[in-house]
Scaffold this motif. Structure first.
Motif, PDB file in Angstrom:
ATOM      1  N   THR A   1       0.845  -1.196   0.000  1.00 44.07           N
ATOM      2  CA  THR A   1       0.000   0.000   0.000  1.00 44.07           C
ATOM      3  C   THR A   1       0.881   1.247   0.000  1.00 44.07           C
ATOM      4  O   THR A   1       1.874   1.319   0.728  1.00 44.07           O
ATOM      5  CB  THR A   1      -0.902   0.031   1.256  1.00 44.07           C
ATOM      6  OG1 THR A   1      -1.660  -1.184   1.306  1.00 44.07           O
ATOM      7  CG2 THR A   1      -1.842   1.226   1.222  1.00 44.07           C
ATOM      8  N   TRP A   2       0.515   2.234  -0.819  1.00 44.70           N
ATOM      9  CA  TRP A   2       1.273   3.486  -0.864  1.00 44.70           C
ATOM     10  C   TRP A   2       1.053   4.257   0.423  1.00 44.70           C
ATOM     11  O   TRP A   2      -0.068   4.480   0.853  1.00 44.70           O
ATOM     12  CB  TRP A   2       0.827   4.335  -2.063  1.00 44.70           C
ATOM     13  CG  TRP A   2       1.639   5.594  -2.199  1.00 44.70           C
ATOM     14  CD1 TRP A   2       1.337   6.828  -1.705  1.00 44.70           C
ATOM     15  CD2 TRP A   2       2.915   5.724  -2.844  1.00 44.70           C
ATOM     16  NE1 TRP A   2       2.337   7.726  -2.001  1.00 44.70           N
ATOM     17  CE2 TRP A   2       3.321   7.072  -2.709  1.00 44.70           C
ATOM     18  CE3 TRP A   2       3.748   4.837  -3.525  1.00 44.70           C
ATOM     19  CZ2 TRP A   2       4.515   7.558  -3.233  1.00 44.70           C
ATOM     20  CZ3 TRP A   2       4.937   5.317  -4.047  1.00 44.70           C
ATOM     21  CH2 TRP A   2       5.308   6.646  -3.898  1.00 44.70           C
ATOM     22  N   HIS A   3       2.153   4.670   1.075  1.00 42.49           N
ATOM     23  CA  HIS A   3       2.062   5.438   2.314  1.00 42.49           C
ATOM     24  C   HIS A   3       2.284   6.918   1.994  1.00 42.49           C
ATOM     25  O   HIS A   3       3.334   7.298   1.502  1.00 42.49           O
ATOM     26  CB  HIS A   3       3.106   4.954   3.325  1.00 42.49           C
ATOM     27  CG  HIS A   3       2.938   5.538   4.689  1.00 42.49           C
ATOM     28  ND1 HIS A   3       2.097   4.998   5.633  1.00 42.49           N
ATOM     29  CD2 HIS A   3       3.483   6.639   5.249  1.00 42.49           C
ATOM     30  CE1 HIS A   3       2.142   5.731   6.725  1.00 42.49           C
ATOM     31  NE2 HIS A   3       2.975   6.741   6.520  1.00 42.49           N
TER      32      HIS A   3
END
Length: 199
Positions: A8-10
């Motif tokens: 998941t992109w943070h």
């Protein structure tokens, strides 16, 4: 290759715009493309010095230097050349996000690969500079002796000899290092950057 569903992109708390404001300048990529010996690395470093002297944080990504580290596992097949440029594109994108002006010097012979890098960046973040110089002149210069080795069969898949170079169709800037001095080419590039309010 597709991303794992577990990745998941943070989102970072500090934005690209905030970094630019802190540094006091725009961030972008100047992408020098042209045959070996055309003058890409020379121009890249001259532009780097000029920007640095004006207080603009920048970094040069040079083809040979990158292959000493990040891309030392790659060779010169068409597939590896494409991967070489893909990695540089992604690295450039990260540096632009950090607020840095990125200056690259890569033969990057395929139009498709250069378009891919452009697509990674936003509007006004990618400046393609075609360093135009005839094959005969590049061979005459041959600063690293690569053309001679390629002609003698010691290097295979060498751009301009037994591998193609696809000239840019619509570069932002074209410099002719066969007819222009380095100083003239540098001034042309800096003028473009100033006219576009990038520096």
């Amino acid at each position: 290759m597709t991303l794992s569903k577990e990745i998941t992109w943070h989102q970072a708390l500090v934005t690209k715009q905030e970094r630019r404001e802190k540094l006091g300048h725009h961030s972008f990529v100047i992408w020098f493309t042209g045959l070996s010996g055309s003058g890409k690395s020379t121009l890249a470093n001259e532009i780097s010095r000029s920007l640095f002297d004006e207080g603009i944080l920048n970094y040069v990504l040079d083809g040979d230097n990158i292959r000493h580290g990040l891309n030392k596992d790659l060779h010169f097949s068409e597939e590896d050349r494409k991967e070489n440029i893909r990695r540089i594109g992604e690295t450039s994108k990260l540096l632009v996000d950090a607020g840095v002006a990125v200056i690259t010097a890569f033969i990057s012979p395929y139009e498709e690969d250069r378009k891919l890098v452009r697509s990674l960046l936003e509007m006004n973040e990618f400046i393609e500079v075609f360093v135009d110089c005839s094959l005969s002149e590049c061979e005459n210069r041959d600063p690293k002796g690569l053309y001679e080795k390629a002609r003698n069969g010691k290097i295979k898949d060498f751009t301009g000899v037994d591998a193609p170079y696809e000239k840019p169709l619509n570069p932002e800037i074209k410099v002719d290092t066969e007819r222009e001095s380095i100083n003239q080419s540098v001034k042309k590039i800096l003028k473009y950057l100033k006219n576009k309010n990038m520096i």
